[in-house]
Write an enzyme that holds these catalytic residues in place. Structure first.
Site, PDB file in Angstrom:
ATOM      1  N   ARG A 113       5.154  -7.414  11.048  1.00 49.71           N
ATOM      2  CA  ARG A 113       6.379  -6.635  10.817  1.00 49.71           C
ATOM      3  C   ARG A 113       7.511  -7.547  10.375  1.00 49.71           C
ATOM      4  O   ARG A 113       8.514  -7.103   9.840  1.00 49.71           O
ATOM      5  CB  ARG A 113       6.830  -5.896  12.103  1.00 49.71           C
ATOM      6  CG  ARG A 113       5.889  -4.855  12.676  1.00 49.71           C
ATOM      7  CD  ARG A 113       5.397  -3.883  11.651  1.00 49.71           C
ATOM      8  NE  ARG A 113       4.090  -4.316  11.140  1.00 49.71           N
ATOM      9  CZ  ARG A 113       3.557  -3.866  10.013  1.00 49.71           C
ATOM     10  NH1 ARG A 113       4.194  -3.020   9.251  1.00 49.71           N
ATOM     11  NH2 ARG A 113       2.375  -4.291   9.606  1.00 49.71           N
ATOM     12  N   ASP A 139      -1.761   7.787   3.663  1.00 51.91           N
ATOM     13  CA  ASP A 139      -1.329   6.449   4.091  1.00 51.91           C
ATOM     14  C   ASP A 139      -1.965   6.149   5.457  1.00 51.91           C
ATOM     15  O   ASP A 139      -2.333   7.073   6.180  1.00 51.91           O
ATOM     16  CB  ASP A 139       0.207   6.415   4.201  1.00 51.91           C
ATOM     17  CG  ASP A 139       0.756   4.981   4.169  1.00 51.91           C
ATOM     18  OD1 ASP A 139      -0.043   4.032   4.052  1.00 51.91           O
ATOM     19  OD2 ASP A 139       1.993   4.824   4.250  1.00 51.91           O
ATOM     20  N   GLU A 140      -2.069   4.873   5.812  1.00 48.95           N
ATOM     21  CA  GLU A 140      -2.614   4.460   7.123  1.00 48.95           C
ATOM     22  C   GLU A 140      -3.973   5.119   7.384  1.00 48.95           C
ATOM     23  O   GLU A 140      -4.245   5.619   8.481  1.00 48.95           O
ATOM     24  CB  GLU A 140      -1.645   4.820   8.260  1.00 48.95           C
ATOM     25  CG  GLU A 140      -0.220   4.328   8.061  1.00 48.95           C
ATOM     26  CD  GLU A 140      -0.015   2.884   8.480  1.00 48.95           C
ATOM     27  OE1 GLU A 140      -0.991   2.241   8.902  1.00 48.95           O
ATOM     28  OE2 GLU A 140       1.125   2.399   8.343  1.00 48.95           O
ATOM     29  N   GLN A 168      -5.495  -3.134  10.902  1.00 51.12           N
ATOM     30  CA  GLN A 168      -4.360  -2.498  11.572  1.00 51.12           C
ATOM     31  C   GLN A 168      -4.763  -1.196  12.247  1.00 51.12           C
ATOM     32  O   GLN A 168      -3.930  -0.331  12.509  1.00 51.12           O
ATOM     33  CB  GLN A 168      -3.234  -2.229  10.576  1.00 51.12           C
ATOM     34  CG  GLN A 168      -2.604  -3.497  10.053  1.00 51.12           C
ATOM     35  CD  GLN A 168      -1.397  -3.186   9.179  1.00 51.12           C
ATOM     36  OE1 GLN A 168      -0.376  -2.731   9.659  1.00 51.12           O
ATOM     37  NE2 GLN A 168      -1.536  -3.422   7.880  1.00 51.12           N
ATOM     38  N   LYS A 212       0.835  -1.210   0.000  1.00 51.14           N
ATOM     39  CA  LYS A 212       0.000   0.000   0.000  1.00 51.14           C
ATOM     40  C   LYS A 212       0.865   1.254   0.000  1.00 51.14           C
ATOM     41  O   LYS A 212       0.626   2.189  -0.754  1.00 51.14           O
ATOM     42  CB  LYS A 212      -0.920   0.021   1.233  1.00 51.14           C
ATOM     43  CG  LYS A 212      -1.906  -1.123   1.299  1.00 51.14           C
ATOM     44  CD  LYS A 212      -2.801  -1.012   2.517  1.00 51.14           C
ATOM     45  CE  LYS A 212      -2.085  -1.165   3.845  1.00 51.14           C
ATOM     46  NZ  LYS A 212      -1.455  -2.487   4.040  1.00 51.14           N
ATOM     47  N   THR A 213       1.864   1.252   0.881  1.00 49.95           N
ATOM     48  CA  THR A 213       2.722   2.426   0.949  1.00 49.95           C
ATOM     49  C   THR A 213       3.506   2.578  -0.353  1.00 49.95           C
ATOM     50  O   THR A 213       3.702   3.685  -0.842  1.00 49.95           O
ATOM     51  CB  THR A 213       3.668   2.321   2.164  1.00 49.95           C
ATOM     52  OG1 THR A 213       2.857   2.155   3.336  1.00 49.95           O
ATOM     53  CG2 THR A 213       4.511   3.567   2.327  1.00 49.95           C
TER      54      THR A 213
HETATM   55  N1  LIG Z   1       5.012  -5.259  -6.502  1.00 51.77           N
HETATM   56  C1  LIG Z   1       5.987  -5.463  -5.613  1.00 51.77           C
HETATM   57  N2  LIG Z   1       7.063  -6.214  -5.938  1.00 51.77           N
HETATM   58  C2  LIG Z   1       8.064  -6.453  -5.045  1.00 51.77           C
HETATM   59  N3  LIG Z   1       8.078  -5.973  -3.789  1.00 51.77           N
HETATM   60  C3  LIG Z   1       7.033  -5.205  -3.399  1.00 51.77           C
HETATM   61  C4  LIG Z   1       5.943  -4.924  -4.289  1.00 51.77           C
HETATM   62  N4  LIG Z   1       5.067  -4.139  -3.601  1.00 51.77           N
HETATM   63  C5  LIG Z   1       5.589  -3.970  -2.372  1.00 51.77           C
HETATM   64  N5  LIG Z   1       6.765  -4.581  -2.242  1.00 51.77           N
HETATM   65  C6  LIG Z   1       7.619  -4.641  -1.019  1.00 51.77           C
HETATM   66  O1  LIG Z   1       6.863  -5.268   0.010  1.00 51.77           O
HETATM   67  C7  LIG Z   1       7.132  -4.691   1.262  1.00 51.77           C
HETATM   68  C8  LIG Z   1       5.834  -4.195   1.891  1.00 51.77           C
HETATM   69  O2  LIG Z   1       5.338  -3.089   1.150  1.00 51.77           O
HETATM   70  P1  LIG Z   1       4.646  -1.856   1.860  1.00 51.77           P
HETATM   71  O3  LIG Z   1       5.429  -1.434   3.031  1.00 51.77           O
HETATM   72  O4  LIG Z   1       4.323  -0.864   0.808  1.00 51.77           O
HETATM   73  O5  LIG Z   1       3.313  -2.589   2.358  1.00 51.77           O
HETATM   74  P2  LIG Z   1       2.095  -1.986   3.152  1.00 51.77           P
HETATM   75  O6  LIG Z   1       0.862  -2.575   2.560  1.00 51.77           O
HETATM   76  O7  LIG Z   1       2.193  -0.522   3.172  1.00 51.77           O
HETATM   77  O8  LIG Z   1       2.345  -2.609   4.586  1.00 51.77           O
HETATM   78  P3  LIG Z   1       1.741  -2.119   6.003  1.00 51.77           P
HETATM   79  O9  LIG Z   1       0.308  -2.535   5.995  1.00 51.77           O
HETATM   80  O10 LIG Z   1       2.536  -2.852   7.009  1.00 51.77           O
HETATM   81  O11 LIG Z   1       1.902  -0.634   6.032  1.00 51.77           O
HETATM   82  C9  LIG Z   1       8.125  -3.587   1.021  1.00 51.77           C
HETATM   83  O12 LIG Z   1       9.421  -4.059   1.256  1.00 51.77           O
HETATM   84  C10 LIG Z   1       7.931  -3.271  -0.453  1.00 51.77           C
HETATM   85  O13 LIG Z   1       9.094  -2.722  -1.035  1.00 51.77           O
HETATM   86 MG   LIG Z   2       2.359   0.844   4.779  1.00 50.48          MG
END
Ligand SMILES: Nc1ncnc2c1ncn2[C@@H]1O[C@H](COP(=O)(O)OP(=O)(O)OP(=O)(O)O)[C@@H](O)[C@H]1O
Ligand SMILES: [Mg+2]
Length: 665
Positions: free
Chosen positions: A596, A213-214, A244, A30-31
């Site tokens: 995490r 975000d969040e 979350q 997402k981030t």
């Molecule tokens: N399409 C992708 N290909 C490879 N790696 C990815 C891809 N999308 C995200 N990632 C990697 O996966 C990990 C998690 O991504 P991110 O932090 O954006 O998730 P999130 O959904 O924001 O998590 P959270 O809910 O904990 O905030 C990061 O290391 C990111 O670089």
């Molecule tokens: Mg995130």
């Protein structure tokens, strides 16, 4: 650029048709969608960076996002981009628009410790619990956008009436000080935009695209701010995960996710299902635990990073032993993998849990950094001394003035300060400048005026000397002049004065060293300290150190190896949450903690721990029973931690089921 994304992520990035919500579980990128979308908006959609605002949950997350976008696009293209928290965005708006609200543009910001001081004075109490609960109730009123007048009118019981009165006088005091608290930074822009459509329009034109975000942790006012800024065009992207949502205690409202769909019927909802962070077993544990909460939105989460090691559950007898065992595991894992300390994080429910771990890490010389806890610069005695230095560096810093003029007490009363505050506000000058104005001198009696004048003259003298004299000795002289040590000993609670004085001496030593090494004046050094404080701690990223963090502060982050300590009833879930029926929120916290971890997850708990100096028998957390037995290995003193012969999958399953049953007893 877009090749770094999977299909639904790409869909979310390129969608510009209206409001967009990415609703997905932890680690699904997402981030990453937000970072990539900022780059996409600028590079492909031709938007100017200054028309884009991304909102993150912490300053640290904002810094990280800025860095990540910086790696995608050249600096020139990012000029004017806003990446900040709701609070700093609100602050930016208010600095420009303060006049509309009757505040001077150099208004001050009070942190929660400053606010607590005001409440404590108004309630004439030092009862921490009472102060904290009054503050949180006032905060809730503010976040629900209930004004003091409205609160007074709505009050139905004596308790509510007392609270409304306190709220009224608290707010009046803030205004007299020309100060805002954290909640005001978001509430006031909303008030302002509703009352002044032309100001809103100006900001809508400036911030044409919003990314949040969040989103699950926004509160009512924050959501209203988004809604106002997004206006009828509704050009924004929000990303979030209802599982979350862990800030209900601060007014966060998961219902905002549902409201978004109601308020923006054209909302494009995109779901992400692939997790790129964690090995499958870790994800299975996370899914199993959160599966015990009622579902708001159906979500699936899978990972193709491999199965990974089983989740270790370590039992120990006492909290000291827990710390020792966790550190044993950490050290041997690091030794075997020849890896870095910074690959490890130790997470816990409450700040106090860090102490024992810290002590042992200190003893074993394991480097560590603490985030989300009280940093050195947050300690009251350090803030007291820094307030003097801030005021010497910048006499317009009103909160620094208030803090130093009243610490130690020197006979400047509240009434005089309030007079000074309102005089400064009408004259649009700082408190410090107001002291020397004829108009103010005539308003107060000589006995009230004298201590103020003496104080300001003292600061003036210090200002002259601070630019030229060596920093260390001058600071020592200042501490002597205000008799700070004596004052600490007179205020020996809740922490012993000795420890506080030690902290002050550490600060003096640090400043002396800095002054000698870099040949810097006290003023120069103070300006760097102010910057450090603003950036929430020293730069942690470059040092190779184990991260110690609360679960709350770990949100959004990831670590190869995670230790989750103190998994016991009354800790996680927290006692207050058990009593007030908030176990679901605690389960989400557990979910945040588990997710995490990238490669390994180790969970620990102990059989007894000290509470208020007495040993208490503790029970394993109910969440441990929710872990899938086939993915868990229990070890440690209570399990008879000896090298075991390899077990077949069935044997392990049976053995674990037995152990899980024991946890359950
Ligand atoms: N399409 C992708 N290909 C490879 N790696 C990815 C891809 N999308 C995200 N990632 C990697 O996966 C990990 C998690 O991504 P991110 O932090 O954006 O998730 P999130 O959904 O924001 O998590 P959270 O809910 O904990 O905030 C990061 O290391 C990111 O670089
Ligand atoms: Mg995130």
């Amino acid at each position: 650029m877009l090749h770094l994304l999977n299909t639904p992520q790409r869909e979310a990035v390129v969608y510009l048709g209206g409001p967009c919500l990415v609703l997905a579980g932890a680690g699904s990128g997402k981030t990453r969608v937000i970072t990539q979308k900022i780059a996409y908006l600028i590079e492909k959609a031709g938007m100017n960076a200054k028309n884009i605002a991304a909102i993150t949950f912490t300053n640290k997350a904002a810094r990280e996002m800025q860095e990540r976008v910086g790696a995608l696009l050249p600096k020139e293209m990012l000029k004017g981009l806003t990446v900040s928290t709701f609070h700093s965005l609100g602050l930016k708006m208010l600095r420009e628009e303060a006049r509309h609200l009757g505040y001077k543009p150099q208004f001050s910001i009070l942190d929660s410790a400053d606010a607590a001081k005001i409440i404590s004075e108004q309630l004439v109490t030092t009862d921490k619990q009472l102060i904290r609960s009054s503050m949180s109730q006032i905060s809730m009123l503010k976040n629900d956008r209930i004004s003091p007048d409205k609160a007074l009118a709505m009050a139905q019981s004596e308790g509510e009436l007392q609270l409304a009165k306190l709220y009224r006088s608290y707010q009046d005091t803030l205004f007299a000080y020309q100060a805002l608290d954290f909640d005001d930074l978001i509430r006031l822009p909303v008030d302002l935009f509703e009352a002044h459509p032309e100001v809103l329009e100006k900001w809508q034109n400036r911030l044409r695209y919003l990314l949040v975000d969040e989103y699950q942790d926004t509160n009512t006012t924050q959501y209203q701010l988004v809604k106002l800024l997004a206006g009828v065009t509704g050009l924004f992207t929000a990303v979030g995960d209802d599982d979350q949502s862990i800030y209900a205690w601060r007014g966060a409202n998961v219902d905002n996710l549902r409201l978004l769909q109601e308020d923006f019927p054209k909302l494009q909802v995109i779901k992400l299902e692939q997790n790129y962070r964690s090995m499958a077993r870790i994800l299975r544990c996370a899914n199993a635990v959160i599966g015990n909460n009622p579902k708001l939105f159906e979500k699936k989460l899978w990972s193709d990073l491999g199965v990974g090691d089983p989740i270790m559950v370590i039992e120990s007898k006492t909290e000291e032993e827990e710390a020792a065992m966790v550190l044993d595991h950490l050290e041997s894992s690091r030794f075997l993998s020849n890896g870095k300390y910074s690959n490890y994080a130790i997470l816990y429910r409450g700040n106090h849990q860090a102490r024992i771990i810290e002590k042992q890490m200190w003893g074993r010389r394991i480097p560590y950094v603490i985030s989300g806890g009280q940093s050195f610069y947050d300690k009251a005695e350090i803030k007291d001394v820094l307030a003097y230095l801030r005021l010497i560096a910048n006499e317009d810093d009103d909160p620094a003035f208030i803090r130093s003029v009243t610490t130690p007490k020197r006979g400047v009363g509240n009434v005089t300060l309030e007079k000074l505050g309102s005089y400064a506000a009408t004259r649009n000058v700082s408190f410090f400048a107001a002291v020397y104005e004829e108009g103010f001198i005539h308003q107060v009696q000589a006995a009230q005026y004298e201590p103020l004048r003496l104080f300001c003259d003292f600061i003036n003298r210090m200002q002259d000397r601070a630019a030229k004299e060596p920093a260390g000795p001058l600071l020592n002289e200042l501490l002597l002049a205000i008799d700070f040590e004596t004052w600490l000993y007179e205020n020996d609670e809740p922490r012993p004065a000795e420890a506080k004085w030690k902290n002050v001496q550490d600060l003096v030593a640090w400043i002396t060293k800095k002054g000698e090494e870099d040949d810097k004046s006290l003023i120069d050094i103070v300006q760097t300290i102010a910057l450090i404080t603003m950036l929430e701690g020293r730069d942690e990223e470059d040092v190779d150190a184990v991260k110690l963090s609360t679960l709350h502060a770990s949100k959004g982050l990831e670590y190869p190896h995670v230790f989750l300590i103190g998994c016991e009833e009354n800790i996680l879930p927290h006692q207050n949450s058990i009593e007030s029926n908030m176990v679901e929120e605690e389960r989400r916290l557990m979910y945040v903690g588990i997710t995490r971890a990238q490669r390994t997850l180790t969970i620990s708990y102990c059989g007894k721990r000290r509470r208020a100096g007495e040993w208490q028998i503790t029970e394993p957390s109910r969440f441990l029973k929710e872990l899938p037995p086939e993915d868990v290995i229990i070890s440690g003193r209570l399990a008879g931690d000896k090298p075991k012969p390899a077990m077949s999958k069935e044997e392990r399953k049976a053995k674990n089921a037995e152990l899980m049953a024991r946890i359950g007893k």
